[in-house]
Write an enzyme that holds these catalytic residues in place. Structure first.
Site, mmCIF file in Angstrom:
data_model
loop_
_atom_site.group_PDB
_atom_site.id
_atom_site.type_symbol
_atom_site.label_atom_id
_atom_site.label_comp_id
_atom_site.label_asym_id
_atom_site.label_seq_id
_atom_site.Cartn_x
_atom_site.Cartn_y
_atom_site.Cartn_z
ATOM 1 N N SER A 134 0.797 -1.238 0.000
ATOM 2 C CA SER A 134 0.000 0.000 0.000
ATOM 3 C C SER A 134 0.824 1.279 0.000
ATOM 4 O O SER A 134 0.305 2.333 -0.336
ATOM 5 C CB SER A 134 -0.956 0.016 1.197
ATOM 6 O OG SER A 134 -0.231 0.178 2.389
ATOM 7 N N LYS A 139 0.644 4.773 6.791
ATOM 8 C CA LYS A 139 -0.053 5.511 5.725
ATOM 9 C C LYS A 139 0.407 6.966 5.743
ATOM 10 O O LYS A 139 1.116 7.400 6.644
ATOM 11 C CB LYS A 139 -1.583 5.474 5.911
ATOM 12 C CG LYS A 139 -2.177 4.086 6.006
ATOM 13 C CD LYS A 139 -2.096 3.320 4.721
ATOM 14 C CE LYS A 139 -2.697 1.925 4.925
ATOM 15 N NZ LYS A 139 -2.301 0.984 3.941
#
Length: 186
Positions: free
Chosen positions: A48, A92
């Site tokens: 990701s 993230k």
């Protein structure tokens, strides 16, 4: 060389050895304290955050970074989501800040109704998730996305949602393993 001079040299050598051993012990203790209390180590599972952070990379997270200042847009953070009851740590990038409105439409991120022009990536976002509608962030909430926008479980999905400041572990600081990926994280 008389007996006094020889004993003086022996004592000086022994003293220097003792000082060296003490220095080594102090460095080891300081490194342990630094890593144990100010840093956190985690290994990334998944793609990701590619292309900067890859599957299997080991990161050092600075736990102290947000004790003095608040997270900023585009900071790469580690957090434990409130909505998941596991010990999983996510890495993230912060896109939306407290008090802002975030929406994803036409494949792009909009902050307070304006397209986010200086985004980290120019990938066209295929899935807006819950951000298809405007999301108003609370005073302690952040909206986070993975750099690999179309292959990331992030704030767009109800399983993660917005990230409260209290769930942020720290700022991702450095890739330490594998050695060929050794790099500071921007």
């Amino acid at each position: 060389m008389n007996l006094f001079q020889r004993r003086y040299q022996e004592n000086t050598t022994l003293l220097n050895i003792c000082k060296y051993i003490c220095d080594v012990i102090i460095v080891i203790v300081c490194a342990y304290v630094l890593v144990s209390f100010l840093c956190f180590r985690t290994t990334v599972v998944g793609s990701s955050m590619e292309s900067q952070i890859n599957n299997g990379d080991t990161l050092i997270i600075n736990k102290f970074a947000y004790s003095v200042k608040n997270p900023k847009r585009f900071d790469c953070i580690a957090f434990e989501p409130d909505s998941i009851s596991s010990s999983k740590v996510y890495v993230k990038r912060i896109i939306g800040l407290p008090g802002e409105t975030v929406q994803i439409k036409d494949g792009a991120v909009f902050i307070n109704g304006n397209k986010l022009e200086e985004d980290i990536t120019d990938i066209n976002i295929l899935t807006a998730g819950v951000a298809a509608n405007e999301i108003k962030l609370g005073e302690d909430e952040y909206f986070c996305l993975g750099d690999n926008r179309n292959n990331s479980e992030d704030s767009r999905f109800s399983s993660i949602g917005t990230i409260k400041k209290e769930h942020i572990i720290g700022k991702a600081w450095m890739i330490i393993s594998p050695i060929n990926h050794l790099n500071l994280i921007s």
